[in-house]
Design an enzyme around this catalytic site. Sequence first.
Site, PDB file in Angstrom:
ATOM      1  N   ASN A  48      -4.365   2.127  -0.034  1.00 30.10           N
ATOM      2  CA  ASN A  48      -3.177   1.942   0.802  1.00 30.10           C
ATOM      3  C   ASN A  48      -3.017   3.068   1.826  1.00 30.10           C
ATOM      4  O   ASN A  48      -1.956   3.221   2.416  1.00 30.10           O
ATOM      5  CB  ASN A  48      -1.924   1.867  -0.076  1.00 30.10           C
ATOM      6  N   HIS A 134       8.744  -5.641  -5.495  1.00 30.29           N
ATOM      7  CA  HIS A 134       7.951  -4.737  -6.337  1.00 30.29           C
ATOM      8  C   HIS A 134       8.628  -4.479  -7.695  1.00 30.29           C
ATOM      9  O   HIS A 134       9.857  -4.464  -7.801  1.00 30.29           O
ATOM     10  CB  HIS A 134       7.805  -3.410  -5.583  1.00 30.29           C
ATOM     11  N   GLU A 178      11.646  -6.390   0.714  1.00 30.20           N
ATOM     12  CA  GLU A 178      10.618  -5.512   1.270  1.00 30.20           C
ATOM     13  C   GLU A 178      10.395  -5.869   2.740  1.00 30.20           C
ATOM     14  O   GLU A 178      10.512  -7.037   3.110  1.00 30.20           O
ATOM     15  CB  GLU A 178       9.300  -5.676   0.491  1.00 30.20           C
ATOM     16  N   SER A 182       4.010  -6.340  -0.768  1.00 28.93           N
ATOM     17  CA  SER A 182       2.854  -5.531  -1.134  1.00 28.93           C
ATOM     18  C   SER A 182       1.641  -6.351  -1.551  1.00 28.93           C
ATOM     19  O   SER A 182       0.511  -5.923  -1.348  1.00 28.93           O
ATOM     20  CB  SER A 182       3.230  -4.562  -2.254  1.00 28.93           C
ATOM     21  N   ASP A 207      12.714  -2.011   1.261  1.00 29.90           N
ATOM     22  CA  ASP A 207      11.591  -1.183   0.815  1.00 29.90           C
ATOM     23  C   ASP A 207      10.490  -1.296   1.874  1.00 29.90           C
ATOM     24  O   ASP A 207       9.901  -2.358   2.063  1.00 29.90           O
ATOM     25  CB  ASP A 207      11.107  -1.691  -0.549  1.00 29.90           C
ATOM     26  N   HIS A 210       5.050  -0.555   2.758  1.00 24.27           N
ATOM     27  CA  HIS A 210       3.839  -0.992   3.461  1.00 24.27           C
ATOM     28  C   HIS A 210       4.063  -1.201   4.957  1.00 24.27           C
ATOM     29  O   HIS A 210       3.170  -1.688   5.646  1.00 24.27           O
ATOM     30  CB  HIS A 210       3.302  -2.279   2.825  1.00 24.27           C
ATOM     31  N   LYS A 236       1.476   5.833   0.878  1.00 27.93           N
ATOM     32  CA  LYS A 236       0.641   4.831   1.541  1.00 27.93           C
ATOM     33  C   LYS A 236       0.202   5.355   2.909  1.00 27.93           C
ATOM     34  O   LYS A 236      -0.715   6.143   2.976  1.00 27.93           O
ATOM     35  CB  LYS A 236       1.382   3.498   1.557  1.00 27.93           C
TER      36      LYS A 236
HETATM   37  C1  LIG Z   1       3.734   1.417  -3.908  1.00 30.02           C
HETATM   38  C2  LIG Z   1       5.088   0.846  -3.847  1.00 30.02           C
HETATM   39  C3  LIG Z   1       6.180   1.506  -4.391  1.00 30.02           C
HETATM   40  C4  LIG Z   1       6.027   2.754  -5.207  1.00 30.02           C
HETATM   41  O1  LIG Z   1       5.749   3.845  -4.399  1.00 30.02           O
HETATM   42  P1  LIG Z   1       5.099   5.140  -5.091  1.00 30.02           P
HETATM   43  O2  LIG Z   1       5.477   6.230  -4.163  1.00 30.02           O
HETATM   44  O3  LIG Z   1       3.647   4.887  -5.162  1.00 30.02           O
HETATM   45  O4  LIG Z   1       5.728   5.289  -6.431  1.00 30.02           O
HETATM   46  C5  LIG Z   1       7.425   0.966  -4.206  1.00 30.02           C
HETATM   47  N1  LIG Z   1       7.597  -0.194  -3.555  1.00 30.02           N
HETATM   48  C6  LIG Z   1       6.571  -0.882  -3.040  1.00 30.02           C
HETATM   49  C7  LIG Z   1       6.819  -2.157  -2.327  1.00 30.02           C
HETATM   50  C8  LIG Z   1       5.287  -0.387  -3.191  1.00 30.02           C
HETATM   51  O5  LIG Z   1       4.257  -1.083  -2.736  1.00 30.02           O
END
Ligand SMILES: *Cc1c(COP(=O)(O)O)cnc(C)c1O
Length: 381
Positions: A48, A134, A178, A182, A207, A210, A236
């Site tokens: 990522n 997520h 989101e 993801s 969120d 990505h 990411k």
């Molecule tokens: C990877 C991810 C997270 C978690 O993030 P980390 O910093 O790796 O704990 C949260 N939400 C989504 C949509 C993700 O893809």
Amino acid sequence: MNSLDAFATEGLARLDALALRRRLTPTERTGGVEVMRGNRRLISFSCNDYLGLAHHPQVKAAAMAAVERYGAGAAASRLVTGDYPLLGQLEARLAAHKKKPAALVFGSGYLANIAIPPALVGAGDLILLDELSHACMLAGAKLSGARTLRFAHNDLNELKTILTLERPLAGRCLIMTESVFSMDGDRAPLPAIGALAKKHDAWLLVDDAHGLGVIEPGPADEGSAAAPLQMGTFSKSLGSYGGYLAASTPVIELLKSRARSFVYTTGLPPASAGGALAALDILEAEPERRARPLSLARRFTQALGLPLAQSAIVPLIVGEAATALRLSASLEAEGFLVVAIRPPTVPAGQARLRFAFSAAHREEDVDRLAEAVIRQCAPAL
Ligand SMILES: *Cc1c(COP(=O)(O)O)cnc(C)c1O
């Protein structure tokens, strides 16, 4: 065998039978998109690190300089003595990037998402969550104790119906979704969700794990930029580690007292904060780098005749977990690392290959991958 080990052994046997057991594979990322697994060099489409910044010399140098100056660890919660200066600098930069008055850094994106809902809603309140959100968003919703309803993925009509019927019965209401999903790579209709949220006095938490640095809201995208709660991660596109929330000043101030995974955990390690700050500099200074993951993903979907990619993530849904594992192994035999994604990360019957594109990929990597996918995965296309 004692009952504990018997429990674990039975659980493993069940997972094995369903092709759902997870295993660790030591993988060395050697820079860019190459990884070593065993003695094999593979081109990874499963990282990522969308902007190729985890190994960027400036990012690594900043992480090392942060260790030299502030040490390997923060040594306490930020509310005690762990609030070393880089964290405040990082928050100011994130707030400016997200066009919000304030921001708060968490230990990870997961830790942010399990803390934000419980700090804002509870018993008597309502959470509406996109069904493909997520796992950590669902965990945060459950921890809050608020009534949680999942709406069909990106389904504005269902969201509107639930808001009309259920919102009046609740105290406060939080909508969670989101920006870029993801495991599916599609995007939420944020302007429309934002408008619904406003109309029904619901608070929108987006969120952006990505999206940051890859899908930045444009000037016409008022809705997403207008979401009052914007969280994300440094793990990411920033190539580092840590999470954040950008929001208004009173919300951020409240979370400093109320967000349990902020209050009761040690501050982010200095290397992570230093690396994220340098990565943010590069992200903002290099628009060509930000445009590359999406353009490579689109090159790939065009080569395969798939729907045009909406983000750096492209899924190829194959159905059974065992099929996804087999196709992943055959791509690996051709030199490509494309990890199979299986339930419960995705719904049953929707196991898939998930391709993640990075600014560090070359066009020819993508073209060779597309040829290999056509050879190996033809029935799934
Ligand atoms: C990877 C991810 C997270 C978690 O993030 P980390 O910093 O790796 O704990 C949260 N939400 C989504 C949509 C993700 O893809």
